[in-house]
Design an enzyme around this catalytic site. Structure first.
Site, PDB file in Angstrom:
ATOM      1  N   SER A 116       0.647  -1.260   0.004  1.00 34.85           N
ATOM      2  CA  SER A 116       0.118  -0.053   0.018  1.00 34.85           C
ATOM      3  C   SER A 116       0.746   1.357  -0.083  1.00 34.85           C
ATOM      4  O   SER A 116       1.313   1.581  -0.947  1.00 34.85           O
ATOM      5  CB  SER A 116      -0.857  -0.002   0.985  1.00 34.85           C
ATOM      6  OG  SER A 116      -2.097   1.005   1.198  1.00 34.85           O
ATOM      7  N   ASP A 288      -1.754   6.655  -3.510  1.00 31.94           N
ATOM      8  CA  ASP A 288      -0.923   5.850  -2.758  1.00 31.94           C
ATOM      9  C   ASP A 288      -0.318   4.816  -3.816  1.00 31.94           C
ATOM     10  O   ASP A 288      -0.658   5.027  -4.981  1.00 31.94           O
ATOM     11  CB  ASP A 288      -1.221   5.446  -1.597  1.00 31.94           C
ATOM     12  CG  ASP A 288      -2.150   4.343  -1.710  1.00 31.94           C
ATOM     13  OD1 ASP A 288      -2.923   4.295  -2.723  1.00 31.94           O
ATOM     14  OD2 ASP A 288      -2.690   3.435  -0.844  1.00 31.94           O
ATOM     15  N   ASP A 290      -0.596   1.583  -4.324  1.00 37.07           N
ATOM     16  CA  ASP A 290      -1.622   0.583  -5.006  1.00 37.07           C
ATOM     17  C   ASP A 290      -2.903   1.167  -5.309  1.00 37.07           C
ATOM     18  O   ASP A 290      -3.934   0.484  -5.936  1.00 37.07           O
ATOM     19  CB  ASP A 290      -1.929  -0.523  -4.133  1.00 37.07           C
ATOM     20  CG  ASP A 290      -2.728  -0.245  -2.909  1.00 37.07           C
ATOM     21  OD1 ASP A 290      -2.280   0.937  -2.282  1.00 37.07           O
ATOM     22  OD2 ASP A 290      -3.390  -0.936  -2.286  1.00 37.07           O
ATOM     23  N   ASP A 292      -5.452   2.840  -3.905  1.00 40.21           N
ATOM     24  CA  ASP A 292      -6.822   2.774  -3.107  1.00 40.21           C
ATOM     25  C   ASP A 292      -6.856   4.036  -2.217  1.00 40.21           C
ATOM     26  O   ASP A 292      -8.154   4.310  -1.872  1.00 40.21           O
ATOM     27  CB  ASP A 292      -7.071   1.495  -2.445  1.00 40.21           C
ATOM     28  CG  ASP A 292      -6.069   1.236  -1.240  1.00 40.21           C
ATOM     29  OD1 ASP A 292      -4.988   2.149  -1.133  1.00 40.21           O
ATOM     30  OD2 ASP A 292      -6.150   0.282  -0.515  1.00 40.21           O
ATOM     31  N   ARG A 293      -5.945   4.842  -2.058  1.00 38.44           N
ATOM     32  CA  ARG A 293      -6.106   6.042  -1.200  1.00 38.44           C
ATOM     33  C   ARG A 293      -5.913   7.261  -1.777  1.00 38.44           C
ATOM     34  O   ARG A 293      -5.250   7.214  -3.200  1.00 38.44           O
ATOM     35  CB  ARG A 293      -4.855   6.063   0.146  1.00 38.44           C
ATOM     36  CG  ARG A 293      -5.308   4.934   1.036  1.00 38.44           C
ATOM     37  CD  ARG A 293      -4.028   4.938   2.092  1.00 38.44           C
ATOM     38  NE  ARG A 293      -4.015   3.710   2.881  1.00 38.44           N
ATOM     39  CZ  ARG A 293      -3.788   3.791   4.100  1.00 38.44           C
ATOM     40  NH1 ARG A 293      -3.584   4.827   4.710  1.00 38.44           N
ATOM     41  NH2 ARG A 293      -3.819   2.488   4.933  1.00 38.44           N
ATOM     42  N   SER A 378      -7.938   7.581   6.946  1.00 41.00           N
ATOM     43  CA  SER A 378      -6.464   7.494   6.333  1.00 41.00           C
ATOM     44  C   SER A 378      -6.590   7.354   5.041  1.00 41.00           C
ATOM     45  O   SER A 378      -5.833   6.819   4.265  1.00 41.00           O
ATOM     46  CB  SER A 378      -6.052   5.935   7.023  1.00 41.00           C
ATOM     47  OG  SER A 378      -7.022   4.991   6.639  1.00 41.00           O
ATOM     48  N   LYS A 389     -11.345   0.374  -1.283  1.00 40.86           N
ATOM     49  CA  LYS A 389     -11.550   1.816  -1.387  1.00 40.86           C
ATOM     50  C   LYS A 389     -10.805   2.058  -2.655  1.00 40.86           C
ATOM     51  O   LYS A 389     -10.053   1.259  -3.528  1.00 40.86           O
ATOM     52  CB  LYS A 389     -10.576   2.563  -0.340  1.00 40.86           C
ATOM     53  CG  LYS A 389      -9.410   2.165   0.277  1.00 40.86           C
ATOM     54  CD  LYS A 389      -8.679   2.384   1.418  1.00 40.86           C
ATOM     55  CE  LYS A 389      -7.427   2.031   2.044  1.00 40.86           C
ATOM     56  NZ  LYS A 389      -7.650   0.831   2.690  1.00 40.86           N
TER      57      LYS A 389
END
Length: 560
Positions: A116, A288, A290, A292-293, A378, A389
């Site tokens: 991540s 980020d 990968d 997802d953020r 986060s 996400k």
């Protein structure tokens, strides 16, 4: 020619217990003899009889050791009776893309190669996690089963001489001891981009981004931080929505993320923040490793907290075609996330769920049709279109809200606060602290806050007084399957709705990370400076937790 299955003797490694999202360790740990083989074999075996004849998705964020691990997974899967693998080209797939592919292809699951937002490179972190057939992270019962297998493993199965070039898109078929096995190397972005086109009105967004609809192009700065989202960002924002080349940066996935720490926050995405602060931009966003953020900032780097981002998207969900078609069910947030979305849910008459940290806790509620939008402090935001996400989805949602309202990000937030009030929020991270003193700190604090005399106690600082309404170590009973998660974080709730939360994080690869969350609600005073508004509660939190004493730290590593 039929290829043979080799059975290789092995011994267990200690500590292969998956955390919140899989197993994360230093690359040097994963590259020990049989270490990765043991863990992947355990994942495959944990699927039991369902594995035979199944389809799995394999891909990761492009960090160091990703391609080698993907090729190893091909050889292990072939030996364990998997029928077909869908592998991202060069082993690259964003985590949201894996979730989408699992659901689209009705696969048994997916093996995701990512740590991540943790740094990449030979001296840094690697990770492996398993996503189930709904596309979401494996639940606790499944990861516990994986861990049990790792403690007892005596052998793994491998087709050692299977050769596959995952740099070329195409289908390759093999005969494995008389059984067919297919590897389809796929374009990493095509399925995901199609999925986004089904959710959003790309034609309308293209007119908005290009300026055709408004007479002024949307000025954006999208930073992929040398993570997996680079090729997705280029295809969606440049090729489909017509943004200019200068709108996107760091779009080449690199094994060490080019030395960047791919964690989209004010500390690690400082380059983005500084650029947007000094330039003429309408929106800035970072992702980020990968994908997802996400972090969203407005003109002059106006910061949108993840909890506010979730609440604003909730308020405007019906501006997105997917929700016009499928309806709006409930909302949810992780327990440490400020409760801004709760206020939107109350106003709109929707269920709102508070769950432990970890995206897997949202999955059951989505599968049961009770949840369509959720988020974590986060920097995770997502919906029921997949079971992860999704950073790019969140940015497309924000551009949709901007197009729908005709307003800039700061004005959208100020209008939102005028209706709902404001949750001032910050998170202090104390990274790589010694584990034993941190555990002692949590035990001491839990004893303090669960004592009968603690409720009703008042604390004062900076001219403000907070009276304790309730305090506990958060536990959660899943409304769908009734499973229970305990010891999910210490929380103190005050009578005005303000909260203090303390957690030890399970996502770092060494030491303990202490996270301190401060959530202060104001109905009227919504335009104050966050650091000033939050200081009284921060001082009280440090007093109650004795955090400086136990960690030896006088300041956090990261402030969000």
């Amino acid at each position: 020619m039929s290829l043979t299955v080799e059975i290789v003797a092995t011994k267990p490694y200690e500590g292969q217990k998956p955390g919140t999202s899989g197993l994360r360790k230093k690359v040097k740990v994963f590259t020990q003899p049989n270490y990765t083989e043991n863990f992947v074999q355990a994942i495959l075996e944990a699927n039991g009889a369902a594995l035979a004849g199944s389809t799995l998705v394999v891909g990761g964020d492009g960090r160091f050791y990703c391609k080698e691990a993907a090729e190893l997974i091909v050889r292990l899967s072939a030996a364990n009776g998997v029928s077909k693998l869908l592998v991202g080209q060069n082993g690259i797939l964003s985590t949201p893309a894996v979730s989408s592919l699992i659901r689209h292809n009705k696969a048994l699951g997916g093996i995701v190669l990512t740590a991540s937002h943790n740094p990449g490179g030979p001296e840094n972190d690697f990770g492996i996690k398993f996503n189930c057939e709904n596309g979401g992270p494996a639940p606790d019962a499944f990861t516990n089963h994986i861990y049990k297998i790792t403690t007892e493993i005596k052998e793994y199965k491998l087709v050692r001489n299977l050769q596959i070039d995952i740099s070329k898109v195409g289908v390759t078929s093999f005969d494995i001891a008389g059984k067919p096995f297919t590897v389809e190397v796929i374009d990493s972005v095509a399925n995901y981009v199609r999925h986004m086109e089904e959710i959003f009105d790309f034609a309308k967004l293209k007119d908005f981004v290009s300026g055709k609809a408004t007479g002024k192009p949307l000025k954006m700065r999208i930073d992929a931080m040398n993570g997996v989202t680079g090729s997705y960002v280029r295809e969606i924002f440049l090729n489909r929505l017509g943004a200019t080349e200068s709108s996107v940066v760091h779009t080449t996935p690199l094994p060490d993320f080019g030395g960047l720490h791919p964690d989209p926050n004010l500390t690690y995405a400082k380059d983005l923040v500084d650029t947007v602060a000094q330039g003429d931009y309408d929106i800035g966003a970072a992702f980020d490793g990968d994908g997802d953020r996400n972090m969203i900032i407005g003109s002059k780097a106006f910061f949108v907290t993840p909890s506010d981002s979730l609440a604003v998207i909730a308020h405007y969900l019906e501006a997105i075609p997917y929700f016009q078609k499928n309806g709006v069910q409930g909302f949810a947030r992780s327990m440490p996330t400020a409760s801004a979305v709760d206020l939107v849910g109350r106003k709109l008459g929707k269920e709102v769920f508070e769950v432990p940290t970890g995206w897997k806790y949202f999955g059951n509620l989505m599968d049961a049709g009770r949840l369509c939008l959720c988020g974590e402090e986060s920097f995770g935001t997502g919906s029921n279109h997949i079971r992860e996400k999704d950073g790019i989805w969140a940015v497309l949602a924000w551009i949709s809200v901007m197009q729908h309202t005709g307003k800039g990000i700061e004005d959208i937030l100020k209008q939102h606060w005028s209706v709902y009030g404001r949750n001032y929020f910050t998170r202090y991270d104390y990274e790589e602290c010694a584990s034993d003193p941190c555990n002692e700190m949590v035990a001491t604090m839990e004893k303090t806050i669960t004592a009968p005399e603690f409720v009703g106690k008042s604390y004062s600082s900076g001219g403000k007084t907070y009276k304790v309404k309730e305090a506990d170590n958060f536990s959660y009973t899943d409304p769908v399957d009734k499973s229970v998660a305990t010891k999910q974080g210490l929380r103190i709730v005050f009578e005005d709705g303000s909260r203090i939360v303390v957690r030890l994080s399970g996502t770092g690869s060494s030491g303990a990370t202490v996270r301190l969350y401060i959530d202060s609600y104001e109905k009227e005073n919504v335009l104050g400076q966050a650091s000033v508004m939050l200081k009284p509660l921060i001082d009280i939190a440090l007093e109650i937790s004795q955090l400086p004493k136990f960690t030896g730290r006088n300041a956090p590593t990261v402030i969000t």
